[in-house]
Design an enzyme around this catalytic site. Sequence first.
Site, mmCIF file in Angstrom:
data_model
loop_
_atom_site.group_PDB
_atom_site.id
_atom_site.type_symbol
_atom_site.label_atom_id
_atom_site.label_comp_id
_atom_site.label_asym_id
_atom_site.label_seq_id
_atom_site.Cartn_x
_atom_site.Cartn_y
_atom_site.Cartn_z
ATOM 1 N N HIS A 1 0.809 -1.218 0.000
ATOM 2 C CA HIS A 1 0.000 0.000 0.000
ATOM 3 C C HIS A 1 0.845 1.272 0.000
ATOM 4 O O HIS A 1 0.492 2.255 -0.652
ATOM 5 C CB HIS A 1 -0.945 0.012 1.201
ATOM 6 C CG HIS A 1 -2.024 -1.020 1.102
ATOM 7 N ND1 HIS A 1 -2.712 -1.494 2.195
ATOM 8 C CD2 HIS A 1 -2.527 -1.691 0.027
ATOM 9 C CE1 HIS A 1 -3.596 -2.399 1.808
ATOM 10 N NE2 HIS A 1 -3.504 -2.531 0.502
ATOM 11 N N HIS A 2 1.946 1.263 0.762
ATOM 12 C CA HIS A 2 2.791 2.453 0.847
ATOM 13 C C HIS A 2 4.251 2.172 0.481
ATOM 14 O O HIS A 2 5.084 3.077 0.532
ATOM 15 C CB HIS A 2 2.750 3.048 2.261
ATOM 16 C CG HIS A 2 1.386 3.509 2.680
ATOM 17 N ND1 HIS A 2 0.525 2.736 3.408
ATOM 18 C CD2 HIS A 2 0.740 4.672 2.431
ATOM 19 C CE1 HIS A 2 -0.601 3.398 3.621
ATOM 20 N NE2 HIS A 2 -0.502 4.574 3.029
ATOM 21 N N CYS B 1 4.729 1.672 7.528
ATOM 22 C CA CYS B 1 3.693 2.620 7.130
ATOM 23 C C CYS B 1 2.913 3.133 8.338
ATOM 24 O O CYS B 1 2.322 4.212 8.286
ATOM 25 C CB CYS B 1 2.740 1.981 6.122
ATOM 26 S SG CYS B 1 1.975 0.451 6.680
ATOM 27 N N HIS C 1 5.166 -2.586 10.996
ATOM 28 C CA HIS C 1 4.911 -2.004 9.686
ATOM 29 C C HIS C 1 5.371 -0.548 9.655
ATOM 30 O O HIS C 1 4.893 0.282 10.431
ATOM 31 C CB HIS C 1 3.419 -2.084 9.365
ATOM 32 C CG HIS C 1 2.955 -3.488 9.118
ATOM 33 N ND1 HIS C 1 2.472 -3.917 7.906
ATOM 34 C CD2 HIS C 1 2.930 -4.581 9.929
ATOM 35 C CE1 HIS C 1 2.150 -5.195 7.975
ATOM 36 N NE2 HIS C 1 2.416 -5.618 9.204
#
Length: 202
Positions: free
Chosen positions: A91-92, A160, A158
Amino acid sequence: MNPSFGEPVETRPTQAEVEAAVRTLIAATGDNPRRPGLVDTPARVARAYGEWFAGYDQEPSKILSRTFDEADGYQEMVLLRSIPLVSTCEHHMAPITGRAHVAYRPRSRVVGISKLSRLVDAFARRLQLQERLTQQIAQTLFDTLEPHGVAVAIEATHGCMATRGVNQHGIDMVTKVWLGDFAADAELRREFLAALPLRSVS
C-alpha cells in the site's frame, strides 16, 4: 503461477528506466537528484530493488522439492521459530520487518529446515500484505509436502504505521493460519502457540 502469489509483470523496466524513476522521486522530495550526494542514488536503489524483491524470481514450491523419508515415521510437530522476515507493504511500499514461525506435522516426508526459511523469504521479498503472506507460506507448505497439518504465525512491525499516519512505534501485528490438524485440534494449536516467543498469543 497463481496471480495471488505475486505474478511477475511480462516486461520489466530497464535499469535506465528504473534510475530515471528514482530521480523523479528524489525531485518529488524537493531535493536535487544531481547534487553529489544523490547522483549515484538511483543506481543504488535499482540494485537494492533487485534484493528487496528477489522473491518474484523464485517459484516457492520448488524450494520444497527435495524431501527426505528417513525420519522413521516421525509425525510430531516440526517447528522453526523466529525466522527473520523482511518484506514491503504494497500500500505504501514501506518496510515490514519481523519474525515468522512455521510448523508442520509430517505425514511421510520432511524437508530440510533451511528450506522453511527460504520459503518465507521467497514470499516475503515481494510487495505484500501480512495476512496474504501468512496464508501463502502455509498453503504452499501444505500443498507441496502434504503433511497432516501446518501452522504459520507472523509477528511484524509495519513502517507505514510507524513512520507516517498515526506515527505509532513498538506495535506488532500478529497473523496466524491453521491448516489440517492444526485447524481441527485446539490442543495442537495451544502447543504451537506456547512454544512461540510472542508477546500476545490469544
